[in-house]
Structure formats: structure tokens, C-alpha cells
Write an enzyme that holds these catalytic residues in place. Structure first.
Site, PDB file in Angstrom:
ATOM      1  N   TYR A 171       0.838  -1.202   0.000  1.00 56.76           N
ATOM      2  CA  TYR A 171       0.000   0.000   0.000  1.00 56.76           C
ATOM      3  C   TYR A 171       0.873   1.253   0.000  1.00 56.76           C
ATOM      4  O   TYR A 171       0.598   2.224  -0.720  1.00 56.76           O
ATOM      5  CB  TYR A 171      -0.891  -0.049   1.241  1.00 56.76           C
ATOM      6  N   LYS A 175       0.813   4.174  -2.857  1.00 59.26           N
ATOM      7  CA  LYS A 175       0.453   5.547  -2.517  1.00 59.26           C
ATOM      8  C   LYS A 175       1.624   6.511  -2.758  1.00 59.26           C
ATOM      9  O   LYS A 175       1.398   7.684  -3.099  1.00 59.26           O
ATOM     10  CB  LYS A 175      -0.016   5.624  -1.063  1.00 59.26           C
TER      11      LYS A 175
END
Length: 301
Positions: A171, A175
Site C-alpha cells: 500500500y 500511494k
């Protein structure tokens, strides 16, 4: 009170629940016509359902605004194109793209499977790219035809992508990639009148229920600092024509706090004008590190 997005057309991805739902509703309150996209998947990206997107579109209708539901997969390249075309066909154009859709499959690096890595990178990073690519092609075409639109893109990064987060390597990478993509897109699309910014929101959603478990209850002041609706006014302003001079920025939003992230910047440096000897690198680099600002703590460290 004036509505800052009156007459504008928006796509909001992942708008069936959580932060995306609040973005769609706030944009509608501010006068935008909204394509409400949601695949209807679970928090880990499994399954599909048309209900979340349809429910939010119905809520927008109740507000007296206009909306249409969309169930395309944001990371399907053709699906992303269909979504952009749906906005154009239904509402006559596209002015705002809010890239929000995503899910989590958290693991420590040593336990992360290839399929988990691919799934998270796909929905977050490719999902942002696919919509941005097709929207940008439309805006470029409009500009070349003498019909430039005051277009706005609001991407969704995360504190994990900016400072890192233990147990969220995949993640975090996705991001961080979104933050970098935002910087490049802002420079490339500025010639067409398009601004591109990103937010890094902190709020209570299906993905963060455990993280914010201690702050789920509203404090005595009555202000729920982790309500996802706290984030959406920032998105609405970035989506407005008033924000034309703001681009290439990453803005953290948490409760009533707005913070402009400064990102990677050139720090202390030394240039000896020739190739370094390996044994000399250590002392020189340690001297530079002593002069540099210490890094922000990694979440969970």
C-alpha cells in the site's frame, strides 16, 4: 451561499462508501453533477455489487442534484474509458476527476504474496493512471478544439505513501507512486488548463476501523475528528475553478487540520569534481547526514 462547483461535472471513484461517498455528496451539494463509481467490492477487493453506487446516486437525487451510477473497475483500461465517456454522454463533459478507489491487503513484507502485491498496485496505482489517462486525452482534445475546460484532478495518496507504514509495504509503494504521478501529471497537463493535486486523508473507513478504534466515539466537543466527511470540503475546493493556481501539491487532511506536504527536497550535498573512492564515501556521507533534517517517523515503527 454560493455553490463553488455549480454546473461542473465530476467523476468520483470508489464513491459508494467511506471517504469517496462523502466526496460525491459534497460535490453534489456544491452544485456538481456526479458520476458515482463503485465496483461494490469488499474491503480487501473481493466481490462486486451495484448497490453502493446506486445508493449514493439516489442520495444525490434526493439532494436535488444530478448523478449517475457506474460499476466499472477503475483499473480496467477500457472500463476507465467508458467511465469518462459516460460523464461526457450523460452530462455533456467532464471537469473534475477524483481518484479515490482502493482496498487493502496488509502484510509484512516477508509474508506478502505476489498476488497481493499485484492486486493492491493494480487498483491504486493503475486505477489512478487509467482514469487520468483517458480524462487527460479528453481535456487535451477539448483544448486543441478551442474549448479548454477548467479541469481538476484530485488523487488520493496517504500518510503511508509519504512517511511509510509498517505492515503496509505494498500500500505504501502504491500511494508513494500516486504522489509521484501527481507531480508529473501537474506539469504535463498544465498547458491544457488542468490542475492535478493529491490529498492524504486520515479518516474512519472500512479500511481504517481498527486503526481508529480508540477514536470511534465522538468527543464531548461534538466534533468527530475521524469522520470521513471532514476531508471532502478540501476536495470540493480543489475541484472548483477558484483553485486554478494550485497544482502539483499533496495535502494532508485529518479532522480540522490541513497540512501541505513538502515531499522530497534536495538537502545537503558535496561535489568533489571527480569519482569518489569507496573508502571516502562513508565519512563524507555521514557528514551530510549530520547536516540533514531527520526523516519523519514511519507509522507503526
Amino acid at each position: 451561499m454560493s455553490r463553488i462547483c455549480a454546473g461542473r461535472v465530476a467523476i468520483v471513484t470508489g464513491a459508494g462508501r467511506g471517504i469517496g461517498r462523502e466526496h460525491a455528496l459534497e460535490l453534489a451539494r456544491q452544485g456538481a453533477k456526479v458520476v458515482v463509481n463503485d465496483l461494490g467490492a469488499s474491503a480487501d477487493g473481493m466481490g462486486t455489487s451495484a448497490d453502493p453506487a446506486n445508493d449514493v446516486a439516489a442520495l444525490i437525487d434526493e439532494l436535488g442534484a444530478e448523478a449517475v451510477a457506474n460499476g466499472d473497475d477503475v483499473a480496467d483500461f477500457d472500463g476507465a474509458q467508458r467511465m469518462v465517456q459516460q460523464a461526457i454522454d450523460t452530462f455533456g463533459g467532464l471537469d473534475i476527476l477524483v481518484n479515490n478507489a482502493g482496498f487493502l491487503r496488509d502484510r509484512m513484507l516477508v509474508n506478502t504474496g505476489e498476488d497481493e502485491w499485484d492486486a493492491v498496485i493494480r487498483v491504486h496505482l493503475k486505477g489512478h493512471f487509467a482514469l487520468l489517462r483517458h480524462a487527460a486525452a479528453y481535456w487535451r482534445s477539448e483544448a486543441k478544439e478551442g474549448r479548454p475546460r477548467a479541469a481538476r484532478v484530485i488523487n488520493t495518496s496517504s500518510g503511508a505513501g509519504l512517511q511509510g507504514s509498517v505492515g503496509q509495504g505494498t500500500y505504501t509503494a502504491a500511494k508513494a507512486g500516486i504522489a509521484g504521478l501527481t507531480l508529473v501529471a501537474a506539469q504535463e497537463l498544465g498547458r491544457y488548463g488542468v490542475t492535478v493535486n493529491a490529498i492524504a486523508p486520515a479518516a474512519r473507513t472500512r479500511m481504517t476501523e481498527e486503526v481508529f478504534a480508540a477514536t470511534m466515539a465522538k468527543p464531548e466537543s461534538g466534533f468527530d475528528a475521524v469522520d470521513p466527511a471532514n476531508v471532502s470540503p478540501v476536495v470540493a475546493w480543489l475541484a472548483s475553478e477558484d483553485s486554478a493556481d494550485v497544482t502539483g501539491r499533496v495535502i494532508e487532511v485529518e479532522g480540522g487540520r490541513i497540512c501541505v506536504e513538502e515531499g522530497w527536497r534536495h538537502g545537503p550535498a558535496v561535489d568533489i569534481g571527480r569519482r569518489w573512492e569507496s573508502a571516502d564515501v562513508g565519512p563524507a556521507l555521514r557528514d551530510l547526514l549530520a547536516k540533514a533534517e531527520p526523516p519523519e517517523p514511519v507509522y507503526g515503527a
